[in-house]
Enzyme design. Structure first.
Site, PDB file in Angstrom:
ATOM      1  N   HIS A   5      -1.334   1.859   5.524  1.00 42.33           N
ATOM      2  CA  HIS A   5      -0.139   1.889   5.529  1.00 42.33           C
ATOM      3  C   HIS A   5       0.300   0.830   6.993  1.00 42.33           C
ATOM      4  O   HIS A   5       0.999   1.093   7.536  1.00 42.33           O
ATOM      5  CB  HIS A   5       0.925   2.086   5.728  1.00 42.33           C
ATOM      6  CG  HIS A   5       0.957   3.037   4.245  1.00 42.33           C
ATOM      7  ND1 HIS A   5       1.954   3.475   3.709  1.00 42.33           N
ATOM      8  CD2 HIS A   5       1.230   2.602   3.392  1.00 42.33           C
ATOM      9  CE1 HIS A   5       2.362   4.211   2.397  1.00 42.33           C
ATOM     10  NE2 HIS A   5       1.476   3.448   1.834  1.00 42.33           N
ATOM     11  N   GLU A  20       5.100   1.641  -6.347  1.00 38.43           N
ATOM     12  CA  GLU A  20       4.456   3.578  -6.486  1.00 38.43           C
ATOM     13  C   GLU A  20       5.310   3.829  -5.005  1.00 38.43           C
ATOM     14  O   GLU A  20       5.149   5.584  -5.197  1.00 38.43           O
ATOM     15  CB  GLU A  20       2.738   3.122  -6.344  1.00 38.43           C
ATOM     16  CG  GLU A  20       2.420   4.457  -6.166  1.00 38.43           C
ATOM     17  CD  GLU A  20       1.653   5.189  -5.026  1.00 38.43           C
ATOM     18  OE1 GLU A  20       1.947   6.277  -4.437  1.00 38.43           O
ATOM     19  OE2 GLU A  20       1.899   3.958  -3.762  1.00 38.43           O
ATOM     20  N   GLU A  21       5.158   3.243  -4.096  1.00 39.95           N
ATOM     21  CA  GLU A  21       5.853   3.320  -2.669  1.00 39.95           C
ATOM     22  C   GLU A  21       6.850   4.283  -2.731  1.00 39.95           C
ATOM     23  O   GLU A  21       7.236   4.682  -1.729  1.00 39.95           O
ATOM     24  CB  GLU A  21       4.908   2.073  -1.751  1.00 39.95           C
ATOM     25  CG  GLU A  21       4.086   1.650  -1.625  1.00 39.95           C
ATOM     26  CD  GLU A  21       2.893   2.792  -0.674  1.00 39.95           C
ATOM     27  OE1 GLU A  21       3.930   3.131  -0.792  1.00 39.95           O
ATOM     28  OE2 GLU A  21       2.274   1.913  -0.991  1.00 39.95           O
ATOM     29  N   ASP A  56       3.336  -2.647  -6.137  1.00 40.49           N
ATOM     30  CA  ASP A  56       4.420  -3.090  -4.863  1.00 40.49           C
ATOM     31  C   ASP A  56       3.354  -3.127  -3.430  1.00 40.49           C
ATOM     32  O   ASP A  56       2.564  -2.834  -3.670  1.00 40.49           O
ATOM     33  CB  ASP A  56       5.422  -2.021  -4.843  1.00 40.49           C
ATOM     34  CG  ASP A  56       4.572  -0.853  -4.987  1.00 40.49           C
ATOM     35  OD1 ASP A  56       3.548  -0.160  -5.159  1.00 40.49           O
ATOM     36  OD2 ASP A  56       5.545   0.009  -4.046  1.00 40.49           O
TER      37      ASP A  56
HETATM   38 ZN   LIG Z   1       0.519   2.979  -0.409  1.00 41.57          ZN
HETATM   39 ZN   LIG Z   2      -0.934   2.931  -2.501  1.00 39.94          ZN
END
Ligand SMILES: [Zn+2]
Ligand SMILES: [Zn+2]
Length: 397
Positions: A370, A142-143, A82
């Protein structure tokens, strides 16, 4: 030629494939649980290799690679797929910036996915050296809570397949290309979120005896909460409580009705997280009751801690040393306080998670995870692909 050399050679052969695949995914990012086109793309790549797959969740898939050596061994290799809900920028990525507004691969999951597809190519060529079954686990979400790793575990698919061990990796902007870093035991923290409201009785600032001042109570709470770390947590364990935001009151001469606080708790064991939750309640209850106020606490459990098993972490270290020498391995002395949903798998199966160096000045890829300019040095694949493949091939034939 040793199997390690063959693996390295094949990683070189598919280097360009992995780089181009990563750039393609980078241009077509999809946010957590919405990875529909990404999943289609992965499936079409597995189709080309003749690797069957199943879809335990709505997005993502698990390729089922049968090795040439008959055995009941089952190893899972995980890549998260993702992207983040954000807008990216960056000179170094100009040629392959996101084409999907509001989505960007700024955590390197594009590289994780491309790498596992590269590994699928390598394994296909080395089938005779692969024992039992390898699950190529392309995991969504995952996020974002609840975490695709958690959903994958809850689907029961991995248990049904008889998984015995699992490996996962992450790009690391703070490590040089050509190196890996990991740690036995606790490697990444369990990040929990807390939201608190302290209720008092509002009134005139000059007549506090007729009010219950929630600002004073909040101040008492913030400092007393820190004593949980120093007085309730075993000094040989690590834990953090941070109140990151406080909101209350409207003017210098008014005692407000309530104060809100937001914070995060980081621990490495469920026991400590539960202890902190209990102590937070006890402190809030004591402080507010003593003054005639009340409180509300929402303690939201996030991902568990990443806990690496000894055998699997040794396998990662030893393979890396025989591929690239002992200087390429960094044994971390302290865990990082960030979280990762790979931890869910480790509640069910022994496994190891490790960082693969992906940060360099040359490729402008030292920005933190990020960050809008987050980028991955292509040399990430020179380590990640042969290392992951080497975990499931052997020399015996
Ligand atoms: Zn991340
Ligand atoms: Zn990651």
């Amino acid at each position: 030629m040793s199997i390690q050399q063959k693996v390295k050679e094949l990683a070189g052969k598919y280097r360009d494939y992995m780089i181009q695949t990563r750039r393609y995914l980078h241009q077509h990012p999809e946010v957590s649980y919405k990875e529909f086109e990404t999943t289609k793309f992965i499936k079409s790549e597995l189709d080309k290799l003749g690797i069957p797959y199943e879809s335990p969740l709505e997005t993502g898939c698990v390729g089922i690679f049968e090795g040439g050596i008959t055995s009941d061994k089952v190893v899972a290799l995980r890549a998260d797929i993702d992207a983040l809900a954000m807008t990216e920028e960056g000179e170094a990525k100009q040629e392959f910036l996101s084409k999907n507004a509001g989505a960007a691969h700024c955590c390197g999951h594009d590289a994780h996915t491309a790498n596992l597809l590269g590994v699928a190519h390598i394994l296909t060529e080395l089938k005779e050296h692969v024992e039992g079954k390898v699950l190529l686990l392309f995991q969504p979400g995952e996020e974002k809570l609840p975490g695709g790793g958690r959903l994958m575990c809850e689907s029961g698919f991995l248990n049904k397949q008889g998984v015995q061990s699992i490996y996962g990796l992450h790009t690391s902007p703070s490590h040089d290309p050509g190196t890996i870093a990991s740690k036995k035991g606790s490697m990444m923290a369990a990040p929990d979120e807390i939201e608190i409201e302290i209720f008092g009785v509002g009134g005139h600032a000059a007549r506090p005896h007729e009010a219950v001042d929630p600002i004073v109570l909040a101040a008492q709470f913030v400092s007393t909460a820190q004593s949980i770390i120093s007085r309730s947590i075993d000094p040989t364990d690590s834990a953090v409580i941070t109140i990151g935001r406080i909101e209350g009151g409207t003017a210098h001469n008014i005692i407000p009705e309530s104060v809100k606080l937001w914070g995060t708790v980081r621990t490495f064991t469920k026991k400590n997280a539960e202890l902190i939750e209990r102590r937070l309640h006890a402190i809030l209850k004591g402080i507010t009751e003593a003054a005639g106020g009340t409180y509300k606490l929402d303690y939201n459990y996030g991902y568990p801690a990443v806990l690496n098993s000894v055998k699997e972490t040794d396998a990662v270290f030893n393979n890396m040393i025989s591929l690239f020498g002992s200087d390429s391995v960094i044994e971390m002395t302290a865990p990082v306080m960030a979280g990762e949903d790979f931890a869910f798998y480790q509640e069910h199966f022994p496994g190891a998670f490790f960082f693969v160096g992906s940060g360099s000045k040359a490729s402008d890829s030292q920005y933190v995870w990020h960050h809008p300019k987050y980028n991955v040095d292509d040399r990430f694949f020179d380590v990640a692909a042969p290392l992951v493949a080497s975990l499931v091939v052997n020399d015996s034939q």
